[in-house]
Design a protein around this motif. Sequence first.
Motif, PDB file in Angstrom:
ATOM      1  N   SER A 124       7.287  46.942 -42.231  1.00 38.81           N
ATOM      2  CA  SER A 124       7.897  46.555 -40.962  1.00 38.81           C
ATOM      3  C   SER A 124       9.395  46.789 -41.136  1.00 38.81           C
ATOM      4  CB  SER A 124       7.556  45.112 -40.565  1.00 38.81           C
ATOM      5  OG  SER A 124       7.938  44.210 -41.581  1.00 38.81           O
ATOM      6  N   THR A 125      10.021  46.023 -42.042  1.00 40.91           N
ATOM      7  CA  THR A 125      11.462  46.173 -42.244  1.00 40.91           C
ATOM      8  C   THR A 125      11.798  47.315 -43.197  1.00 40.91           C
ATOM      9  OG1 THR A 125      11.797  43.822 -41.865  1.00 40.91           O
ATOM     10  CG2 THR A 125      13.547  45.003 -43.043  1.00 40.91           C
ATOM     11  N   ILE A 126      12.764  48.070 -42.800  1.00 36.00           N
ATOM     12  CA  ILE A 126      13.322  49.119 -43.657  1.00 36.00           C
ATOM     13  C   ILE A 126      14.810  48.802 -43.787  1.00 36.00           C
ATOM     14  CG2 ILE A 126      13.963  51.579 -43.647  1.00 36.00           C
ATOM     15  CD1 ILE A 126      10.953  51.354 -41.975  1.00 36.00           C
ATOM     16  N   VAL A 127      15.329  48.711 -44.985  1.00 37.05           N
ATOM     17  CA  VAL A 127      16.748  48.342 -45.143  1.00 37.05           C
ATOM     18  C   VAL A 127      17.627  49.590 -45.173  1.00 37.05           C
ATOM     19  CG1 VAL A 127      16.305  46.116 -46.217  1.00 37.05           C
ATOM     20  CG2 VAL A 127      16.543  48.150 -47.653  1.00 37.05           C
ATOM     21  N   PHE A 128      18.808  49.439 -44.587  1.00 37.93           N
ATOM     22  CA  PHE A 128      19.754  50.557 -44.499  1.00 37.93           C
ATOM     23  C   PHE A 128      20.862  50.347 -45.522  1.00 37.93           C
ATOM     24  CE2 PHE A 128      17.754  49.901 -40.428  1.00 37.93           C
ATOM     25  CZ  PHE A 128      17.411  51.181 -40.021  1.00 37.93           C
ATOM     26  N   PRO A 129      21.306  51.410 -46.160  1.00 30.54           N
ATOM     27  CA  PRO A 129      22.335  51.260 -47.194  1.00 30.54           C
ATOM     28  C   PRO A 129      23.725  50.990 -46.627  1.00 30.54           C
ATOM     29  CG  PRO A 129      21.748  53.585 -46.929  1.00 30.54           C
ATOM     30  CD  PRO A 129      20.815  52.799 -46.059  1.00 30.54           C
ATOM     31  N   SER A 130      23.938  51.309 -45.353  1.00 29.56           N
ATOM     32  CA  SER A 130      25.276  51.094 -44.771  1.00 29.56           C
ATOM     33  C   SER A 130      25.141  50.983 -43.265  1.00 29.56           C
ATOM     34  CB  SER A 130      26.191  52.282 -45.104  1.00 29.56           C
ATOM     35  OG  SER A 130      25.703  53.443 -44.444  1.00 29.56           O
ATOM     36  N   LEU A 131      26.174  50.502 -42.637  1.00 31.22           N
ATOM     37  CA  LEU A 131      26.198  50.430 -41.171  1.00 31.22           C
ATOM     38  C   LEU A 131      26.108  51.834 -40.574  1.00 31.22           C
ATOM     39  CD1 LEU A 131      26.427  48.671 -38.656  1.00 31.22           C
ATOM     40  CD2 LEU A 131      28.925  48.853 -38.852  1.00 31.22           C
ATOM     41  N   ALA A 132      26.779  52.778 -41.232  1.00 29.66           N
ATOM     42  CA  ALA A 132      26.754  54.160 -40.743  1.00 29.66           C
ATOM     43  C   ALA A 132      25.327  54.700 -40.738  1.00 29.66           C
ATOM     44  CB  ALA A 132      27.659  55.045 -41.601  1.00 29.66           C
ATOM     45  N   ALA A 133      24.580  54.401 -41.815  1.00 26.49           N
ATOM     46  CA  ALA A 133      23.185  54.873 -41.899  1.00 26.49           C
ATOM     47  C   ALA A 133      22.358  54.249 -40.779  1.00 26.49           C
ATOM     48  CB  ALA A 133      22.595  54.533 -43.262  1.00 26.49           C
ATOM     49  N   MET A 134      22.612  52.960 -40.498  1.00 27.22           N
ATOM     50  CA  MET A 134      21.880  52.269 -39.441  1.00 27.22           C
ATOM     51  C   MET A 134      22.174  52.899 -38.076  1.00 27.22           C
ATOM     52  SD  MET A 134      21.862  48.209 -38.703  1.00 27.22           S
ATOM     53  CE  MET A 134      20.279  47.444 -38.866  1.00 27.22           C
ATOM     54  N   GLU A 135      23.449  53.233 -37.872  1.00 31.81           N
ATOM     55  CA  GLU A 135      23.844  53.827 -36.588  1.00 31.81           C
ATOM     56  C   GLU A 135      23.320  55.255 -36.417  1.00 31.81           C
ATOM     57  OE1 GLU A 135      28.043  51.316 -36.104  1.00 31.81           O
ATOM     58  OE2 GLU A 135      28.022  53.242 -37.135  1.00 31.81           O
ATOM     59  N   GLU A 136      23.178  55.944 -37.536  1.00 28.54           N
ATOM     60  CA  GLU A 136      22.780  57.349 -37.497  1.00 28.54           C
ATOM     61  C   GLU A 136      21.306  57.554 -37.219  1.00 28.54           C
ATOM     62  OE1 GLU A 136      23.654  59.697 -41.135  1.00 28.54           O
ATOM     63  OE2 GLU A 136      25.727  59.301 -40.480  1.00 28.54           O
ATOM     64  N   ARG A 137      20.485  56.684 -37.806  1.00 25.72           N
ATOM     65  CA  ARG A 137      19.045  56.936 -37.713  1.00 25.72           C
ATOM     66  C   ARG A 137      18.530  56.627 -36.310  1.00 25.72           C
ATOM     67  NH1 ARG A 137      16.568  54.490 -43.225  1.00 25.72           N
ATOM     68  NH2 ARG A 137      18.303  55.115 -44.551  1.00 25.72           N
ATOM     69  N   ASP A 138      17.637  57.482 -35.836  1.00 19.40           N
ATOM     70  CA  ASP A 138      17.171  57.403 -34.457  1.00 19.40           C
ATOM     71  C   ASP A 138      15.642  57.399 -34.479  1.00 19.40           C
ATOM     72  OD1 ASP A 138      16.434  57.804 -31.867  1.00 19.40           O
ATOM     73  OD2 ASP A 138      17.739  59.534 -31.529  1.00 19.40           O
ATOM     74  N   ASP A 139      15.058  56.296 -34.005  1.00 15.94           N
ATOM     75  CA  ASP A 139      13.600  56.232 -34.101  1.00 15.94           C
ATOM     76  C   ASP A 139      12.900  57.211 -33.161  1.00 15.94           C
ATOM     77  OD1 ASP A 139      14.106  52.891 -33.009  1.00 15.94           O
ATOM     78  OD2 ASP A 139      13.859  54.635 -31.698  1.00 15.94           O
ATOM     79  N   ARG A 140      13.594  57.633 -32.102  1.00 11.10           N
ATOM     80  CA  ARG A 140      12.966  58.631 -31.225  1.00 11.10           C
ATOM     81  C   ARG A 140      12.882  59.999 -31.901  1.00 11.10           C
ATOM     82  NH1 ARG A 140      12.507  55.656 -26.567  1.00 11.10           N
ATOM     83  NH2 ARG A 140      14.282  54.402 -25.985  1.00 11.10           N
ATOM     84  N   ARG A 141      13.691  60.163 -32.952  1.00 16.37           N
ATOM     85  CA  ARG A 141      13.672  61.411 -33.717  1.00 16.37           C
ATOM     86  C   ARG A 141      12.763  61.266 -34.939  1.00 16.37           C
ATOM     87  NH1 ARG A 141      19.544  62.040 -34.745  1.00 16.37           N
ATOM     88  NH2 ARG A 141      18.882  61.301 -36.783  1.00 16.37           N
ATOM     89  N   LYS A 142      12.088  60.148 -35.037  1.00 17.00           N
ATOM     90  CA  LYS A 142      11.204  59.844 -36.158  1.00 17.00           C
ATOM     91  C   LYS A 142      11.950  59.699 -37.479  1.00 17.00           C
ATOM     92  CE  LYS A 142       7.227  62.120 -34.133  1.00 17.00           C
ATOM     93  NZ  LYS A 142       5.967  62.744 -34.420  1.00 17.00           N
ATOM     94  N   ASP A 143      13.186  59.185 -37.435  1.00 22.39           N
ATOM     95  CA  ASP A 143      13.810  58.748 -38.677  1.00 22.39           C
ATOM     96  C   ASP A 143      13.148  57.422 -39.055  1.00 22.39           C
ATOM     97  OD1 ASP A 143      15.573  60.879 -38.541  1.00 22.39           O
ATOM     98  OD2 ASP A 143      17.108  59.732 -37.470  1.00 22.39           O
TER      99      ASP A 143
END
Length: 388
Positions: free
Chosen positions: A30-49
Amino acid sequence: MKSSRTDTRIITLGRHGLHDMVNPPVCHASTIVFPSLAAMEERDDRRKDLTYGLHGTPTTFALEEAVAELEGGHDCRLFPSGLAAIATALMAYLSAGDHLLMVDSVYGPTRRFCDAQLSRFGVEVTYYDPLIGAGIADLIRPETRVVYTESPGSHSFDVQDIPAIAAEAHKKGCRVMLDNAWATPLFFRPFDHGVDVSIQPGTKYLAGHGDVMLGAVITTEDAWDELNFTVQDFGQNCAPDDAYLALRGIRTLSVRLERHQANGLELARWLAGRPEVVRVFHPGLPGDPGHEIWKRDFTGCSGLFGLELIPGPADGFRALMDGMELFKMGYSWGGYESLILPSEPGKLRTASLFETTGPCLRLHAGLEDVEDMKADLAAGLARFTAAG
Ligand SMILES: *Cc1c(COP(=O)(O)O)cnc(C)c1O
């Protein structure tokens, strides 16, 4: 070597990106942790990241990639059942005030969804004769958005002229949807025949072992965004364990289908010659009303077909059904075992007639020895007539 042949491609579809294991592992999340705020902002679930379990894990992404390539479409989304795939796809392309053209021989629960649910949201549904072909043009209105097809149709096995229907639908800006359950992408290539949105109840042949509920929707690039957004808004996906089992099932899809096809055709030919059988509904048989279009557009038959018996007493039909040894009574199909179901092919129709006088059956030819299957059916037919 990059082969374009299905039997070679099917072995490694969806594997890339998941290490070197031949079977991509089950990734629960369920939870996936992001290494940085930038990584969180970059990933897009509509793009299947990878963002959140709901939007997919490497296991479901692998299956989506495999199914999209198998069907020859742009991309794929997964669902907890075939019916969930159908319902969500219809919601993706229809809004209040729109009109839907729905084939009269459609899978019963799809029909119920249209009548009970789409109507609540102000979508008008008109059922049409599965054999309408280019005549669909006369039913298309300015507000028609979708022409929905299923070929062959559930229980009656009418084969639709998909290229003719798609040509007319596209002239008027409608999307063409297809329930591709019977043929699978191995025997009918939806996007080569003008389909925009293909639906695959993965519960059936993709998973193929009677133990998984799964649906998939595959679209052209043009139709992708509407589906992708709607799937997210409805919170749909399938479980990673089921995706894993379906990926495993797909590896043997081609060899399984060959045997389902051979057994189904052998039984259909044999049943057509039996005195207790009025008609066999199987587009692979020469003389079947759908045979010519089937021959033109399809490259094979699955193991599912129907038949009509001569009229007989109800207790004879009951004796037939209750005594079957190999053909067990049960819903669904597409697994390795033979199944039998009572069937009323014309019962739900409102736009076309499909008349029968005797009781009807739907058979799924499994992977058993075909001579044993014939013996089981012969004994059943004997019980049917003995009761008279
Ligand atoms: C079984 C079936 C479905 C639905 O699949 P489920 O996974 O059982 O919901 C849809 N269309 C057709 C033609 C089917 O036979």
